[in-house]
Design an enzyme around this catalytic site. Structure first.
Site, short mmCIF file in Angstrom:
data_model
loop_
_atom_site.label_atom_id
_atom_site.label_comp_id
_atom_site.label_asym_id
_atom_site.label_seq_id
_atom_site.Cartn_x
_atom_site.Cartn_y
_atom_site.Cartn_z
CB CYS A 229 38.43 147.27 60.25
SG CYS A 229 37.72 148.04 59.02
CG HIS B 5 44.17 144.68 59.81
ND1 HIS B 5 42.77 144.59 60.14
CD2 HIS B 5 44.14 145.86 59.21
CE1 HIS B 5 41.78 145.19 59.68
NE2 HIS B 5 42.45 146.28 58.95
CG HIS C 30 38.71 144.58 55.12
ND1 HIS C 30 38.43 143.87 56.75
CD2 HIS C 30 38.71 145.64 55.52
CE1 HIS C 30 38.58 144.71 57.53
NE2 HIS C 30 38.75 145.98 56.79
#
Length: 421
Positions: free
Chosen positions: A174, A312, A349
């Site tokens: 990620c 994040h 996400h």
């Protein structure tokens, strides 16, 4: 001599909109992009939502069955080597080039490079391997490999656009597209390239999202406003998404010479590892804290100068708490209180795509003079005490913005963007 990188073009194919204006409206109005999904045609599965990409369809592994908006013309030879997220990426790249006022011929001078991030296409890779096994190796799709493995974006896009500058793919889960953006900045700052194209993209398929259920990181909420709520006490996991975002980054002198608009300056970046776990963030956010500190130092920015942080925070129990503690350590202890939100509350996400997508959101926030609110947040986690988490978007122009990303293995990457001078 150091050169200054600036953002001159953006392209979006996302769950909250498939162009700049739609994305801007969604961020300002806090419109999410979630829809009900039945994964693997199994309604008994507890995961019920995804951040879907509207107006695109990939019902089979054959490109002949795929559909996308008619305004994009995709050459057949290119299409044969693309995965679904490659189609997203091509469309987003065409947007970004138009936004930056560039033609395809501008990319072939050797001073333009492309850095990409994706996890490849588990959907196509599984299909390709099934064909190979079924035929005992005697038959297979000749484009199966290049369309499915992690480098597929840089393979396809660099060759199609005839890019002869720096070409590379990044794989750090990620944090992947955040690494791509950081190293693209360095290519320009060191004078190696004058223009960089940064691409992050992911499939939105059963195969790309559902495996995270085995890690117990996906939300099981069926109500969109409850499924993705970063920093909230009742969060229970993230909502998967994908799509593509493209950012055009140029040396400021080049942008100025051709009269290009500048969304933001890329003032600095930094990275640090957790050295802790293959999958879980350091419980006190040690790596992310250090990455933020290094980024601010690289940009020559103090904590008190940061107006907004796009966190994040994915809406997982451990990850959000870890980041909240890191934010406390960097900002609260310095008596600094920037506005903080995570736009994953709206998009879901997007895995390796997330970093460049959220950096692009930050560039929009600077250029358009607003701060995205902390959508779906009702009761902040105790670890967030003292953090400034506005519940609505603010008509307030940020001058300095920090963007955070974290990936498996404790890869933490941050960027500072600021208003052009």
């Amino acid at each position: 001599m150091a050169f200054l990188p600036v953002v001159t073009g953006l392209g979006f194919i996302t769950s909250i909109g498939n162009d700049r204006d739609a994305v801007l409206r969604s961020l300002k109005e806090l419109r999410h992009g979630f829809e009900p999904v039945v994964f693997l045609n199994n309604p008994t599965l507890p995961v019920k939502l995804a951040g879907t990409i509207k107006d695109f369809s990939f019902p089979s592994a054959s490109w002949r069955d795929w559909r996308w908006p008619s305004r994009y013309e995709i050459d057949r030879e290119l299409l044969r080597g693309l995965p679904p997220h490659g189609v997203y990426a091509y469309c987003a790249l065409e947007q970004a080039l138009a936004d930056a006022g560039l033609q395809r011929g501008d990319l072939t001078d050797g001073a333009t490079g492309i850095f990409c991030a994706s996890a490849g296409s588990p959907f196509l890779l599984g299909n390709f391997l099934e064909q190979m096994r079924a035929s005992r190796g005697e038959r297979g799709n000749p484009m199966g490999l290049v369309s499915s493995i992690a480098g597929t974006l840089n393979f396809n896009l660099a060759s199609h656009y005839k890019i002869s500058g720096a070409v590379c793919g990044f794989v750090s889960a990620c944090a992947s597209s955040s690494h791509a953006l950081g190293y693209a900045m360095d290519e320009i700052r060191l004078g190696r390239q004058r223009r960089m194209i940064v691409v992050g993209a992911e499939d939105v398929t059963d195969e790309s999202i559902l495996p995270f259920a085995s890690l117990r990181t996906l939300s099981t909420s069926a109500e969109p406003t409850e499924a993705s709520r970063p920093f909230d006490k009742k969060r229970n996991g993230f909502v998967g998404t994908g799509g593509a975002v493209v950012m055009i980054v140029e040396e400021a002198g080049l942008a100025r010479s051709r009269g290009a608009k500048r969304y933001a300056e890329l003032a600095g970046w930094g990275q640090a590892g957790d050295g802790h776990s293959v999958a879980i963030s350091h419980p006190e956010g040690a790596g992310l804290r250090e990455a933020m500190t290094r980024t601010l130092r690289d940009a020559g920015i103090s904590p008190g100068e940061v107006d907004y942080v796009n966190a994040h925070a994915t809406s997982t129990l451990a990850g959000d708490r870890s980041e909240a503690l890191a934010l406390q350590a960097v900002f609260s202890t310095a008596n600094a209180f920037p506005k903080i939100s995570s736009t994953k509350a709206l998009t879901g996400h997007a895995l390796s795509q997330a970093g460049v997508m959220e950096a692009a959101f930050c560039a929009l926030a600077i250029a358009e003079g607003f701060i995205p609110g902390a959508a779906h947040l009702e009761e902040p986690d105790d670890a967030c005490a003292g953090l400034n988490l506005p519940r609505t978007s603010l008509e307030e122009a940020p001058r300095v913005v920090l963007n955070n990303s974290s990936g498996f293995g404790g890869s933490n990457v941050c960027h500072v963007l600021r208003k052009p001078t």
